[in-house]
Design a protein around this motif. Structure first.
Motif, PDB file in Angstrom:
ATOM      1  N   THR A   1      26.300   1.026   4.922  1.00  0.00           N
ATOM      2  CA  THR A   1      27.001   1.251   6.148  1.00  0.00           C
ATOM      3  C   THR A   1      27.546   0.175   6.436  1.00  0.00           C
ATOM      4  O   THR A   1      27.385  -0.964   6.260  1.00  0.00           O
ATOM      5  N   ASP A   2      28.481   0.456   7.854  1.00  0.00           N
ATOM      6  CA  ASP A   2      29.371  -0.751   8.324  1.00  0.00           C
ATOM      7  C   ASP A   2      28.060  -1.850   8.663  1.00  0.00           C
ATOM      8  O   ASP A   2      28.459  -2.943   8.635  1.00  0.00           O
ATOM      9  N   GLU A   3      27.219  -1.281   9.249  1.00  0.00           N
ATOM     10  CA  GLU A   3      26.154  -2.361   9.799  1.00  0.00           C
ATOM     11  C   GLU A   3      25.469  -3.254   8.869  1.00  0.00           C
ATOM     12  O   GLU A   3      25.472  -4.224   8.755  1.00  0.00           O
TER      13      GLU A   3
ATOM     14  N   GLU B   1      36.979  -0.647   0.526  1.00  0.00           N
ATOM     15  CA  GLU B   1      36.667  -0.757   1.991  1.00  0.00           C
ATOM     16  C   GLU B   1      35.695  -1.964   2.162  1.00  0.00           C
ATOM     17  O   GLU B   1      36.128  -3.081   2.930  1.00  0.00           O
ATOM     18  N   ILE B   2      34.728  -1.923   1.495  1.00  0.00           N
ATOM     19  CA  ILE B   2      33.721  -3.054   1.472  1.00  0.00           C
ATOM     20  C   ILE B   2      34.290  -4.476   1.130  1.00  0.00           C
ATOM     21  O   ILE B   2      34.142  -5.422   1.776  1.00  0.00           O
TER      22      ILE B   2
ATOM     23  N   VAL C   1      27.037  -3.872   5.779  1.00  0.00           N
ATOM     24  CA  VAL C   1      28.152  -4.681   5.576  1.00  0.00           C
ATOM     25  C   VAL C   1      28.256  -6.000   6.378  1.00  0.00           C
ATOM     26  O   VAL C   1      28.306  -7.292   6.052  1.00  0.00           O
ATOM     27  N   GLU C   2      28.206  -5.830   7.672  1.00  0.00           N
ATOM     28  CA  GLU C   2      28.334  -6.747   8.872  1.00  0.00           C
ATOM     29  C   GLU C   2      27.044  -7.817   8.572  1.00  0.00           C
ATOM     30  O   GLU C   2      27.158  -8.738   8.928  1.00  0.00           O
TER      31      GLU C   2
ATOM     32  N   ARG D   1      36.814  -6.114   3.325  1.00  0.00           N
ATOM     33  CA  ARG D   1      36.203  -6.563   4.667  1.00  0.00           C
ATOM     34  C   ARG D   1      35.415  -7.892   4.086  1.00  0.00           C
ATOM     35  O   ARG D   1      35.551  -8.733   5.001  1.00  0.00           O
TER      36      ARG D   1
ATOM     37  N   ARG E   1      35.253   3.834  -0.637  1.00  0.00           N
ATOM     38  CA  ARG E   1      34.253   3.080  -0.003  1.00  0.00           C
ATOM     39  C   ARG E   1      34.216   1.588  -0.551  1.00  0.00           C
ATOM     40  O   ARG E   1      33.933   0.725   0.458  1.00  0.00           O
TER      41      ARG E   1
END
Length: 406
Positions: free
Chosen positions: A385-387, A284-285, A389-390, A288, A281
């Motif tokens: 969460t992906d949220e 992944e972050i 990160v964004e 991104r 994980r």
């Protein structure tokens, strides 16, 4: 010094002051699941609370994970560094080379032993200690080198090991950030003379507190065991006198109470079971973040050496001041206004008043000092969460674009 071009009060005015998210996101946070809770509860209900079987189980697990022959767990990462310096024979009048971009313990471990820290500058792109600067700092008083795997990226270990061998120096790797990382396919922890880990709550794996020293050298291992527990032993091979009975022990050196509890060990054992998913994980972050920030000319993405397969503990955002109308402090405050709560890692160690009293002055390591003026630690942890990160990317991008120089 940082140059301000706008008042801090101007910063929250981006898009009418509306933040990127409604709730705060912090730079680091531990992840605890039911397996972790049950592991601790089991010790509390049935096990020895300290000096019990979980200590050996954790040490065996760390050896299995890293490939190191020996592991000695202890109360925290600072204790691990102190024990390592003692085992290396660091003493009064010696010098220990380290980096200024680190937590103070990496240098303090030399002071604890009566030695003097010597700061070597960093590579301006990887932010890790520069091997050439290490070699330039060596004198006849140098006893050891403490390298720091800053952010979780491995130090360039091959050239530094070569330098240490040529000058008969002990290499201590401060691996507080590096658990889960591999250097040339080999896990960090099994490469240097000694490698220390930390299990502080913001690290990749936590025990609340806790530390460890890993080594392949049996002589160093035996010393570490002594320094962890008051210099006291029940090993008859180390005793000066014949035992009176099974209760007998001797203090054969001056050690410390740096023991870990079985409660902590149980938690760390459970956490290590999740290291592969923690590492995945985090990667992944980071990927991104890198993808998003590499597109912005006012930001610099930390370079990673190809030898390091990195599980990153920290994500460092570096601004390019000449391309922005704000400085690092203002960028930091603007992120806070967006509910992205960051940190800065690290203030150069010799900036602190205690080191000033010892005669250290600014100007020692220009690359490190410039880095400090330009960096911010962004949120990075498994439970993002992906949220989340964004939201961080949105906030950083908004500020970088809004305050970019024309």
């Amino acid at each position: 010094m940082e140059q301000s071009t706008l008042n801090n009060s101007d910063l929250p005015a981006i898009e009418g002051g509306k933040p990127a998210r409604e709730t705060k996101i912090f730079y680091g946070h531990q992840y605890i699941d039911e397996a972790d809770v049950e592991a601790v509860v089991e010790v509390l209900r049935h096990g020895d609370l300290t000096c019990g079987p979980k200590i050996k189980e954790l040490e065996d697990k760390l050896c299995c994970l890293t490939g190191a022959k020996y592991a000695v767990v202890c109360s925290n990462g600072t204790a691990a560094l102190h024990m390592s310096a003692l085992a290396a024979g660091v003493g009064e009048g010696d010098e220990v080379i380290t980096t200024p971009i680190t937590f103070a313990a990496s240098a303090n471990c030399a002071l604890y032993c009566g030695a003097r820290p010597v700061f070597a500058d960093i590579d301006p792109e990887t932010y890790n200690i520069d091997p050439q600067k290490v070699e330039e700092a060596i004198t006849e008083r140098t006893k050891a080198v403490v390298v720091v795997d800053y952010t979780g990226q491995s130090v360039a270990l091959d050239p530094i090991r070569k330098i240490c061998r040529e000058h008969n120096l002990i290499l201590i790797e401060d691996g507080a950030h590096v658990i889960g990382t591999k250097y040339r396919g080999q896990a960090n922890g099994s490469i240097s003379d000694m490698t220390t880990f930390s299990f502080h709550p913001v690290k990749t794996v936590t025990g609340g507190e806790g530390g460890a020293v890993l080594t392949n050298d049996e002589m160093l291992y035996q010393k570490l065991l002594l320094y962890r527990a008051h210099g006291i032993t029940r090993n008859t091979d180390l005793m000066a006198h014949e035992p009176d009975g099974s209760w007998y022990y001797e203090q054969v050196d001056l050690g410390y109470n740096y023991r870990m509890t079985d409660i902590q060990a149980a938690l760390i054992i459970s956490q290590l079971d999740k290291l592969p998913m923690f590492s995945k994980r985090r990667k992944e972050i980071v990927e991104r973040y890198n993808e998003a920030f590499a597109k912005l000319p006012s930001l610099f993405v930390q370079r990673e050496i190809p030898e390091s397969d990195t599980t990153r503990h920290l994500y460092i955002l570096r601004i390019v001041p000449e391309k922005l109308r704000i400085d690092r402090r203002q960028f930091f405050d603007a992120l806070a206004a967006e509910n992205v709560c960051c940190n800065v890692h690290y203030i150069p160690t010799y900036y602190f008043p205690y080191y000033e009293k010892l005669g250290y002055r600014r100007g020692l390591c220009p690359n490190a000092e410039k880095l400090y003026e330009e960096i911010i630690s962004l949120p990075l942890y498994y439970a993002m969460t992906d949220e989340d990160v964004e939201s961080v990317i949105e906030a950083v991008t908004k500020i970088a674009v809004y305050y970019a120089k024309e």
